[in-house]
Design a protein around this motif. Sequence first.
Motif, PDB file in Angstrom:
ATOM      1  N   THR A   1       0.842  -1.183   0.000  1.00 53.42           N
ATOM      2  CA  THR A   1       0.000   0.000   0.000  1.00 53.42           C
ATOM      3  C   THR A   1       0.881   1.238   0.000  1.00 53.42           C
ATOM      4  O   THR A   1       1.771   1.379   0.827  1.00 53.42           O
ATOM      5  CB  THR A   1      -0.918   0.003   1.242  1.00 53.42           C
ATOM      6  N   SER A   2       0.626   2.148  -0.921  1.00 55.18           N
ATOM      7  CA  SER A   2       1.396   3.381  -0.958  1.00 55.18           C
ATOM      8  C   SER A   2       0.730   4.413  -0.052  1.00 55.18           C
ATOM      9  O   SER A   2      -0.407   4.242   0.380  1.00 55.18           O
ATOM     10  CB  SER A   2       1.493   3.911  -2.395  1.00 55.18           C
ATOM     11  N   LYS A   3       1.443   5.488   0.218  1.00 58.83           N
ATOM     12  CA  LYS A   3       0.925   6.544   1.080  1.00 58.83           C
ATOM     13  C   LYS A   3      -0.371   7.131   0.512  1.00 58.83           C
ATOM     14  O   LYS A   3      -1.277   7.483   1.259  1.00 58.83           O
ATOM     15  CB  LYS A   3       1.992   7.628   1.242  1.00 58.83           C
ATOM     16  N   SER A   4      -0.482   7.223  -0.807  1.00 62.18           N
ATOM     17  CA  SER A   4      -1.667   7.817  -1.430  1.00 62.18           C
ATOM     18  C   SER A   4      -2.885   6.886  -1.377  1.00 62.18           C
ATOM     19  O   SER A   4      -3.996   7.327  -1.606  1.00 62.18           O
ATOM     20  CB  SER A   4      -1.375   8.208  -2.886  1.00 62.18           C
ATOM     21  N   ASP A   5      -2.677   5.611  -1.053  1.00 56.19           N
ATOM     22  CA  ASP A   5      -3.784   4.653  -0.986  1.00 56.19           C
ATOM     23  C   ASP A   5      -4.468   4.635   0.379  1.00 56.19           C
ATOM     24  O   ASP A   5      -5.413   3.876   0.585  1.00 56.19           O
ATOM     25  CB  ASP A   5      -3.295   3.237  -1.310  1.00 56.19           C
ATOM     26  N   VAL A   6      -4.002   5.440   1.316  1.00 57.85           N
ATOM     27  CA  VAL A   6      -4.551   5.447   2.662  1.00 57.85           C
ATOM     28  C   VAL A   6      -6.026   5.853   2.617  1.00 57.85           C
ATOM     29  O   VAL A   6      -6.387   6.847   2.007  1.00 57.85           O
ATOM     30  CB  VAL A   6      -3.750   6.403   3.577  1.00 57.85           C
ATOM     31  N   GLY A   7      -6.846   5.046   3.248  1.00 62.06           N
ATOM     32  CA  GLY A   7      -8.278   5.325   3.315  1.00 62.06           C
ATOM     33  C   GLY A   7      -9.090   4.662   2.222  1.00 62.06           C
ATOM     34  O   GLY A   7     -10.312   4.635   2.297  1.00 62.06           O
ATOM     35  N   ILE A   8      -8.437   4.127   1.204  1.00 59.36           N
ATOM     36  CA  ILE A   8      -9.166   3.446   0.130  1.00 59.36           C
ATOM     37  C   ILE A   8      -9.544   2.063   0.651  1.00 59.36           C
ATOM     38  O   ILE A   8      -8.683   1.303   1.078  1.00 59.36           O
ATOM     39  CB  ILE A   8      -8.321   3.328  -1.157  1.00 59.36           C
ATOM     40  N   PRO A   9     -10.844   1.747   0.632  1.00 57.85           N
ATOM     41  CA  PRO A   9     -11.259   0.422   1.118  1.00 57.85           C
ATOM     42  C   PRO A   9     -10.525  -0.700   0.363  1.00 57.85           C
ATOM     43  O   PRO A   9     -10.296  -0.597  -0.841  1.00 57.85           O
ATOM     44  CB  PRO A   9     -12.756   0.392   0.816  1.00 57.85           C
ATOM     45  N   LYS A  10     -10.178  -1.746   1.073  1.00 56.67           N
ATOM     46  CA  LYS A  10      -9.409  -2.860   0.481  1.00 56.67           C
ATOM     47  C   LYS A  10     -10.161  -3.528  -0.674  1.00 56.67           C
ATOM     48  O   LYS A  10      -9.558  -3.976  -1.629  1.00 56.67           O
ATOM     49  CB  LYS A  10      -9.053  -3.886   1.546  1.00 56.67           C
ATOM     50  N   TRP A  11     -11.466  -3.603  -0.586  1.00 55.96           N
ATOM     51  CA  TRP A  11     -12.280  -4.273  -1.593  1.00 55.96           C
ATOM     52  C   TRP A  11     -12.473  -3.420  -2.845  1.00 55.96           C
ATOM     53  O   TRP A  11     -12.905  -3.913  -3.878  1.00 55.96           O
ATOM     54  CB  TRP A  11     -13.656  -4.628  -1.020  1.00 55.96           C
ATOM     55  N   GLU A  12     -12.139  -2.138  -2.749  1.00 56.81           N
ATOM     56  CA  GLU A  12     -12.502  -1.191  -3.802  1.00 56.81           C
ATOM     57  C   GLU A  12     -11.856  -1.494  -5.152  1.00 56.81           C
ATOM     58  O   GLU A  12     -12.519  -1.465  -6.188  1.00 56.81           O
ATOM     59  CB  GLU A  12     -12.145   0.226  -3.325  1.00 56.81           C
ATOM     60  N   ARG A  13     -10.589  -1.791  -5.195  1.00 54.02           N
ATOM     61  CA  ARG A  13      -9.913  -2.000  -6.487  1.00 54.02           C
ATOM     62  C   ARG A  13     -10.460  -3.209  -7.243  1.00 54.02           C
ATOM     63  O   ARG A  13     -10.717  -3.131  -8.434  1.00 54.02           O
ATOM     64  CB  ARG A  13      -8.409  -2.122  -6.286  1.00 54.02           C
ATOM     65  N   LYS A  14     -10.635  -4.327  -6.536  1.00 55.59           N
ATOM     66  CA  LYS A  14     -11.180  -5.523  -7.201  1.00 55.59           C
ATOM     67  C   LYS A  14     -12.608  -5.277  -7.663  1.00 55.59           C
ATOM     68  O   LYS A  14     -13.002  -5.712  -8.750  1.00 55.59           O
ATOM     69  CB  LYS A  14     -11.127  -6.729  -6.271  1.00 55.59           C
TER      70      LYS A  14
ATOM     71  N   ASN B   1     -17.204   4.549  -5.781  1.00 57.49           N
ATOM     72  CA  ASN B   1     -16.437   5.791  -5.831  1.00 57.49           C
ATOM     73  C   ASN B   1     -16.713   6.670  -4.614  1.00 57.49           C
ATOM     74  O   ASN B   1     -15.799   7.316  -4.090  1.00 57.49           O
ATOM     75  CB  ASN B   1     -16.727   6.544  -7.128  1.00 57.49           C
ATOM     76  N   GLN B   2     -17.962   6.690  -4.170  1.00 60.16           N
ATOM     77  CA  GLN B   2     -18.302   7.463  -2.965  1.00 60.16           C
ATOM     78  C   GLN B   2     -17.581   6.891  -1.750  1.00 60.16           C
ATOM     79  O   GLN B   2     -17.073   7.634  -0.917  1.00 60.16           O
ATOM     80  CB  GLN B   2     -19.814   7.440  -2.714  1.00 60.16           C
ATOM     81  N   ARG B   3     -17.557   5.574  -1.643  1.00 62.28           N
ATOM     82  CA  ARG B   3     -16.870   4.928  -0.513  1.00 62.28           C
ATOM     83  C   ARG B   3     -15.376   5.248  -0.543  1.00 62.28           C
ATOM     84  O   ARG B   3     -14.762   5.459   0.500  1.00 62.28           O
ATOM     85  CB  ARG B   3     -17.095   3.416  -0.537  1.00 62.28           C
ATOM     86  N   ARG B   4     -14.784   5.266  -1.730  1.00 62.58           N
ATOM     87  CA  ARG B   4     -13.366   5.609  -1.859  1.00 62.58           C
ATOM     88  C   ARG B   4     -13.139   7.028  -1.350  1.00 62.58           C
ATOM     89  O   ARG B   4     -12.251   7.272  -0.544  1.00 62.58           O
ATOM     90  CB  ARG B   4     -12.916   5.504  -3.316  1.00 62.58           C
TER      91      ARG B   4
END
Length: 169
Positions: free
Chosen positions: A2-15, A154-157
């Motif tokens: 996880t990069s610093k910019s990915d902080v707060g992005i839900p783990k399930w979001e990318r898949k 996108n809202q959750r992200r």
Amino acid sequence: MTSKSDVGIPKWERKTRITLCTVGLVLSVYALHVELSRERDPEYRAMCDLGDSVSCSKVFTSRWGRGFGLVQYFAEKDSALNQPNSVLGIIFYTLQLALGQSGSARAAVLLVAASWVSVAGSLYLASILAFVLGDFCMVCVSTYVVNFALLYTNQRRRTGMEGAKEKTG
């Protein structure tokens, strides 16, 4: 990793994004295939044409199947601006995939904004489908579901990233 910019992005979001955008792309490519096949051969019958009131090719080849039925008012029917809605879908889902790779707050805002535009377009086209064409299009409705699911994703992200930013100050 996880990069610093990915902080707060839900783990399930990318898949979830990859799955939704892939489904959206498949639906859009299929819609384009149906429209182009029907233009070449008016007798063409798509797999999604199940009857008189359940016909995707009828919808795709209607005036609302290109430029949301609106572009024709300020551009010629054969204008490069008056593209099939499915082409716009292909562009939209590709951009969602590409922007989704960025962990920036700006990308999150753009993803949400683009999703709201797609949901507005979905609501508009759904009303045309129901009240003007009197048709049921499985491909169209599936696309609307994907668009609403992408908006939620996108809202959750965005809210996750904002929450993480507030925690870190």
